[in-house]
Scaffold this motif. Structure first.
Motif, mmCIF file in Angstrom:
data_model
loop_
_atom_site.group_PDB
_atom_site.id
_atom_site.type_symbol
_atom_site.label_atom_id
_atom_site.label_comp_id
_atom_site.label_asym_id
_atom_site.label_seq_id
_atom_site.Cartn_x
_atom_site.Cartn_y
_atom_site.Cartn_z
ATOM 1 N N TYR A 1 32.908 -21.099 -17.989
ATOM 2 C CA TYR A 1 33.016 -22.383 -17.046
ATOM 3 C C TYR A 1 34.517 -22.756 -17.145
ATOM 4 C CZ TYR A 1 32.594 -27.218 -16.015
ATOM 5 O OH TYR A 1 32.831 -28.422 -15.597
ATOM 6 N N ASN A 2 35.021 -23.162 -18.266
ATOM 7 C CA ASN A 2 36.560 -23.370 -18.488
ATOM 8 C C ASN A 2 37.185 -22.386 -19.338
ATOM 9 O OD1 ASN A 2 38.847 -24.815 -19.073
ATOM 10 N ND2 ASN A 2 38.163 -26.824 -19.288
ATOM 11 N N PRO A 3 37.738 -21.349 -18.862
ATOM 12 C CA PRO A 3 37.985 -20.256 -20.011
ATOM 13 C C PRO A 3 39.310 -20.623 -20.573
ATOM 14 C CG PRO A 3 38.290 -19.612 -17.302
ATOM 15 C CD PRO A 3 37.601 -20.772 -17.608
ATOM 16 N N VAL A 4 40.318 -21.673 -19.934
ATOM 17 C CA VAL A 4 41.381 -21.820 -20.871
ATOM 18 C C VAL A 4 41.069 -22.547 -21.997
ATOM 19 C CG1 VAL A 4 43.722 -23.203 -20.595
ATOM 20 C CG2 VAL A 4 42.852 -21.572 -18.712
ATOM 21 N N LYS A 5 40.115 -23.504 -21.830
ATOM 22 C CA LYS A 5 39.496 -24.429 -22.967
ATOM 23 C C LYS A 5 38.800 -23.548 -23.991
ATOM 24 C CE LYS A 5 38.451 -27.771 -25.472
ATOM 25 N NZ LYS A 5 37.716 -28.848 -25.354
ATOM 26 N N THR A 6 37.960 -22.380 -23.272
ATOM 27 C CA THR A 6 37.532 -21.495 -24.246
ATOM 28 C C THR A 6 38.539 -20.721 -25.412
ATOM 29 O OG1 THR A 6 35.892 -20.976 -22.843
ATOM 30 C CG2 THR A 6 35.931 -19.340 -24.620
ATOM 31 N N ILE A 7 39.710 -20.470 -24.542
ATOM 32 C CA ILE A 7 40.864 -19.724 -25.300
ATOM 33 C C ILE A 7 41.347 -20.901 -26.647
ATOM 34 C CG2 ILE A 7 43.072 -18.644 -25.270
ATOM 35 C CD1 ILE A 7 42.435 -17.683 -22.829
ATOM 36 N N LYS A 8 41.606 -21.897 -26.021
ATOM 37 C CA LYS A 8 42.067 -23.015 -26.791
ATOM 38 C C LYS A 8 41.146 -23.172 -28.059
ATOM 39 C CE LYS A 8 44.751 -25.925 -23.660
ATOM 40 N NZ LYS A 8 44.754 -27.289 -22.834
#
Ligand code: NAD
Ligand code: UDX
Length: 391
Positions: free
Chosen positions: A115-122
């Motif tokens: 859903y929010n891949p950048v947040k998942t990486i963070k």
């Protein structure tokens, strides 16, 4: 496949672990354990908290941003003197004094982590860095819940820990699987560079009560669909396999890993392997939807009813997909359908843990078979879906 010596696992550092605060050496503190569980309001985290709280010498602190978790999962502990709940995002630094850190915080269902891949990486990278920084400052032991997804679409089957995996670095799942791979790297770098005591569990698909109803993962989807009398959505081709571990077995494995002497990575999962079509059939059988008599309804006023020996009993019609009109009689098929639907990119074709290490090093293996675990989810799902058991 890499050989064991270059796998990183079980190699130890000569660096001594950082010292905890002097108070921890006092008699009182030694007998009590302060444990941080990140992501403790989620599915596995809340079951882990239940188990840790059973030990009266444990104090448990949960931090969670409630992205996929909920306070409801922890309601029996809120207000308990040995329990604390902090709304906090692990991508921000955290200052607490603890002895052990179970680091689970991360959305786990593909729908939510994409859903929010950048947040998942963070969450995986910055969140794990923050928790390692905390472990270093307070001298705590830290356990990371990594995943079978580090093996990607595996070319080795079953997967031992020494397998380096087959991961697409730029695909839609990469935020999660590459994120977890970096998190594992960070764990080993902090161990080698700073002497941090680390534990890494590679968790395979886990299921049980409290999974989000709309979690999107296959077991919760099939059970919710079965109880709602909706078709079970098997994603194509349906021959892809997974191995499902009941949550109490998982929690037992995580606690053994934390308490043991081995850094890992160690696979924690149930080696029973099923195709998604087999899983759908198993759910149908366990929930009594695979067989039974066809229901016959007769027209009654504007609606339909059962003809019983006491007369007509009116029925509210809800599930049109399972009906057929034949000679003025409405036939309701008791068999829930299986509907094949499109899959998503990079879905791993097979997955099964080699748990030799868990057996030998932790004395752990799962106790519950899939057919024993699935029925244990029924009551919880019925309650939350508001679906009563048919008499
Ligand atoms: N359940 C499985 O099959 C499975 C398989 C492999 C690995 N894992 C790992 O186990 C852990 C728990 O999985 P789960 O199934 O309980 O998932 P879950 O989604 O139910 O729990 C994750 C929890 O982390 C919280 N969270 C997410 N991002 C956060 C952030 N930035 N800061 C603070 N909290 C945050 C969520 O709100 C939730 O409570 C995850 O690390 C997951 O990667 C789970
Ligand atoms: O409704 C559905 C949902 C999913 N599926 C299939 O079921 C299989 C399992 O899918 P899930 O979404 O449950 O989970 P995955 O195995 O893909 O990932 C999972 O395993 C590793 C963990 O780290 C992740 O947290 C977890 O989501 C996939 O092949 C998927 O295509 C269906 O057939 N129907």
């Amino acid at each position: 496949m890499a050989n064991n010596s270059s796998n990183g696992g079980e190699k130890t550092t000569t660096k001594p672990p950082p010292q905890p605060s002097p108070l921890r050496n006092s008699k009182f503190f030694q007998s009590n354990m302060r444990i941080l569980v990140t992501g403790g309001a989620g599915f596995i985290g809340s079951h882990l908290v239940d188990k840790l709280m059973e030990n009266k010498k444990n104090e448990v602190i949960v931090v969670d941003n409630f992205f996929t978790g909920s306070k409801d999962n922890l309601r029996k502990w809120i207000g308990h003197p040995r329990f604390e709940l902090i709304r906090h995002d692990v991508t921000e630094p955290l200052l607490v004094e603890v002895d052990q850190i179970y680091h689970l915080a991360c959305p786990a269902s593909p729908i939510f982590y994409k859903y929010n891949p950048v947040k998942t990486i963070k969450t995986n990278v910055i969140g794990t860095l923050n928790m390692l920084g905390l472990a270093k400052r307070v001298g705590a032991r830290i356990l990371l819940t990594s995943t079978s997804e580090v093996y990607g679409d595996p070319l080795v089957h079953p997967q031992p820990e020494s397998y380096w995996g087959n991961v697409n670095p730029i695909g839609v799942r990469s935020c999660y699987d590459e994120g977890k791979r970096v998190a594992e790297t960070l764990m080993f770098d902090y161990h080698r560079q700073h002497g941090i005591e680390i534990r890494i569990a590679r968790i395979f698909n886990t299921y049980g009560p409290r999974m989000n109803i709309d979690d999107g993962r296959v077991v919760s989807n099939f059970i919710a669909q079965a109880l709602r009398d909706e078709p079970l959505t098997v994603q194509l081709p349906g021959t892809q396999t997974r191995s499902f571990c009941y949550v109490s077995d998982m929690v037992d494995g995580l606690i053994r890993l934390m308490g043991g002497e081995h850094s890992g990575p160690i696979n924690i999962g149930n080696p029973g392997e099923f195709t998604m079509l087999e899983l759908a059939e198993t759910v149908k059988e366990e929930f009594g939807l695979a067989s039974g008599k066809q229901d016959q309804l007769h027209r009654w006023g504007w609606g339909w009813g059962h003809l019983t020996k006491y007369g007509m009993h009116k029925i509210v019609i809800k599930h049109e997909s399972r009906m057929k009109l034949a000679g003025g009689i409405l036939l309701i098929n008791p068999e829930v359908e299986i509907k094949k639907v499109e899959n998503t990119p990079d879905d791993p074709r097979q997955r099964k843990p080699d748990i030799t290490k868990a057996k030998e090093l932790l004395g752990w293996e799962p106790k519950l078979k899939l057919r024993e675990g699935l029925p244990l989810m029924e009551e919880d799902f019925r309650l939350r879906l508001g679906v009563a058991k048919k008499k």
